[in-house]
Design an enzyme around this catalytic site. Sequence first.
Site, PDB file in Angstrom:
ATOM      1  N   LYS A  65      10.603 -12.693 -15.348  1.00 36.26           N
ATOM      2  CA  LYS A  65      11.648 -13.107 -14.396  1.00 36.26           C
ATOM      3  C   LYS A  65      13.030 -12.901 -15.006  1.00 36.26           C
ATOM      4  CE  LYS A  65      13.838 -16.928 -13.410  1.00 36.26           C
ATOM      5  NZ  LYS A  65      15.152 -16.413 -12.948  1.00 36.26           N
ATOM      6  N   GLY A 105      17.258 -18.396 -23.310  1.00 42.75           N
ATOM      7  CA  GLY A 105      18.203 -19.033 -22.390  1.00 42.75           C
ATOM      8  C   GLY A 105      18.824 -20.248 -23.033  1.00 42.75           C
ATOM      9  N   GLU A 154      14.164 -18.628 -27.644  1.00 40.95           N
ATOM     10  CA  GLU A 154      15.402 -18.161 -28.278  1.00 40.95           C
ATOM     11  C   GLU A 154      16.529 -18.797 -27.478  1.00 40.95           C
ATOM     12  OE1 GLU A 154      18.642 -16.486 -28.770  1.00 40.95           O
ATOM     13  OE2 GLU A 154      17.805 -14.528 -28.224  1.00 40.95           O
ATOM     14  N   GLU A 194      28.075 -25.088 -27.784  1.00 43.71           N
ATOM     15  CA  GLU A 194      28.126 -23.674 -27.412  1.00 43.71           C
ATOM     16  C   GLU A 194      28.971 -23.500 -26.152  1.00 43.71           C
ATOM     17  OE1 GLU A 194      24.508 -21.784 -25.946  1.00 43.71           O
ATOM     18  OE2 GLU A 194      25.034 -20.006 -27.093  1.00 43.71           O
TER      19      GLU A 194
HETATM   20  P1  ADP Z   1      21.905 -19.634 -19.081  1.00 41.77           P
HETATM   21  O1  ADP Z   1      22.745 -20.841 -19.319  1.00 41.77           O
HETATM   22  O2  ADP Z   1      21.926 -18.629 -20.166  1.00 41.77           O
HETATM   23  O3  ADP Z   1      21.981 -19.100 -17.700  1.00 41.77           O
HETATM   24  P2  ADP Z   1      19.411 -20.819 -18.376  1.00 41.77           P
HETATM   25  O4  ADP Z   1      18.537 -21.459 -19.377  1.00 41.77           O
HETATM   26  O5  ADP Z   1      19.979 -21.655 -17.288  1.00 41.77           O
HETATM   27  O6  ADP Z   1      20.470 -20.122 -19.285  1.00 41.77           O
HETATM   28  O7  ADP Z   1      18.693 -19.591 -17.697  1.00 41.77           O
HETATM   29  C1  ADP Z   1      17.899 -18.659 -18.404  1.00 41.77           C
HETATM   30  C2  ADP Z   1      16.737 -18.265 -17.548  1.00 41.77           C
HETATM   31  O8  ADP Z   1      15.913 -19.413 -17.344  1.00 41.77           O
HETATM   32  C3  ADP Z   1      17.105 -17.775 -16.157  1.00 41.77           C
HETATM   33  O9  ADP Z   1      16.233 -16.710 -15.829  1.00 41.77           O
HETATM   34  C4  ADP Z   1      16.854 -18.990 -15.279  1.00 41.77           C
HETATM   35  O10 ADP Z   1      16.564 -18.672 -13.944  1.00 41.77           O
HETATM   36  C5  ADP Z   1      15.641 -19.595 -15.962  1.00 41.77           C
HETATM   37  N1  ADP Z   1      15.445 -21.034 -15.712  1.00 41.77           N
HETATM   38  C6  ADP Z   1      16.363 -21.967 -15.352  1.00 41.77           C
HETATM   39  N2  ADP Z   1      15.785 -23.181 -15.242  1.00 41.77           N
HETATM   40  C7  ADP Z   1      14.472 -23.026 -15.550  1.00 41.77           C
HETATM   41  C8  ADP Z   1      13.332 -23.914 -15.650  1.00 41.77           C
HETATM   42  N3  ADP Z   1      13.442 -25.216 -15.425  1.00 41.77           N
HETATM   43  N4  ADP Z   1      12.142 -23.384 -16.022  1.00 41.77           N
HETATM   44  C9  ADP Z   1      12.019 -22.067 -16.302  1.00 41.77           C
HETATM   45  N5  ADP Z   1      13.032 -21.197 -16.225  1.00 41.77           N
HETATM   46  C10 ADP Z   1      14.247 -21.646 -15.856  1.00 41.77           C
END
Ligand code: ADP
Length: 489
Positions: free
Chosen positions: A194, A246, A268, A399
């Site tokens: 995803k 993320g 990561e 950050e």
């Molecule tokens: P950033 O602040 O770098 O956007 P996120 O952690 O919010 O980081 O997002 C990184 C990825 O994780 C994106 O693809 C986002 O859609 C996904 N994501 C956000 N919330 C969740 C969750 N609860 N479980 C799994 N994936 C998630």
Amino acid sequence: MATKKKNTEQGIDWNYSPSLESTSHLKLKKKYDLFIDGEWVKPSSGKYFKTVNPANEEVIAEIAYGNQEDVDKAVKAARKAYTDVWSIMPPAERAKYIFRIARLMQERARELAVAETLDAGKTIRESRDIDVPLACNYFFYYAGWADKLEYAFPNRKVESLGVAGQIIPWNFPLLMAAWKIAPALATGNTVVLKPAETTPLTALILAEIIEESGLPAGVVNIVTGHGDTGAAIVNHPDIDKIAFTGSTNVGKIIQKALAGTSKKLTLELGGKSANIIFDDAPIDQAVEGIVNGIFFNQGHVCCAGSRLYVQESVAELVIQKLKSRMDSLYLGNPLDKNTDIGAINSKEQLETIHKYIKIGKQEGAEMYQPKCSIPTKGFYCAPTLFINVAQSSVIAQEEIFGPVLTIQTFRTVDEVIQKANNSPFGLAAGVWTDKGSRIFNLSSKLRAGVIWANTYNKFDPTSPFGGYKESGFGREGGLHGLNSYVKLS
Ligand code: ADP
């Protein structure tokens, strides 16, 4: 209209004409469906979301919003492909597919670079010269390992894990997809990936490339969507491994969700990396390294050198040279090849950065921003320096993920090691000095996954990458990166 570059140090004003990268070779669809089992399928909810160009706020395309049902379809396809085809295919044959994907990516490199710049806001220089070639190289590199796993793990029995769920962020959309997909395929796993909701385009072009490569259906599935789509992947019972890049917050949610399950996990996460300049460092190179570490990429690198530590005796000189270099940075249209600083990926991220800049001012640090014109449409942030920052201040600890640099000074080696390690994160660090022994001393004492010496933000498929502490665990890249996708006995 001519764009202006200023070199205040030499008192020269240069005028550059705009040099826009052409977009005519990029044929984007208006609407993208999900890539499941080798086919483009509509999302079961019928819902789509918009992906926007952060440089001008225009909608680029509509993207399928995958839900639990779609994730389930993708996992079933990946499981079937794993059992029937991919895990039993001779490794040398698997390698040929991975190699072919790399070649096709190279053929479409210009298209991928422009799509990345349009969708992510990063400069064309960065996507053309760094993201896309590196992404191809990761596929080439792991293609080479596919039939040599017994050499990677001598005297061990190596087995694949099964279906890998991979969730990636918006800062290096294509590169992160490559970091995740290439080692998973080389080790015989199948994938449900995803991309981030604000940057799905290059993963979807990669899906087209995968389709063209003839990779058996279901080996790689791309399911677009938001956080709930990611959560559906994390919580799916038939997934064997989760690889996530993320935010630390979401990383913690995922770790909790997987506690007590047999799913293997690599995370990561965020960073607040220290860039350390000693008085014997080549100062001009170091200043260029600082700028490269935090400003060239809008600070959108999890390992960005966002905390600068300068030895007291050269602090004044470094700050003066840094300000002068910042004055000559050109901020604007990311598609312009002159641009040094492109657009911030989303309105939300820009608001977060502004929030931290406000906190920095309230905390009493001295702020410097060059006088650059900010485009009225799109999401942009001027490069920002905070001088006289306290170690305990919010802007030195949290950050920010934007072009914001904090500067502190130090006198001794022990002091700077202590300060640099005084962070909840530990992703990367930079050391600038003429002395090799000092580099070795610091690299063994700094608690960070990657330590660059007299350079910054250099990546290579053969080098492992990953963090300490709240920056996560597990390594991606290099031989270590294979480890995350195999069972050894
Ligand atoms: P950033 O602040 O770098 O956007 P996120 O952690 O919010 O980081 O997002 C990184 C990825 O994780 C994106 O693809 C986002 O859609 C996904 N994501 C956000 N919330 C969740 C969750 N609860 N479980 C799994 N994936 C998630």
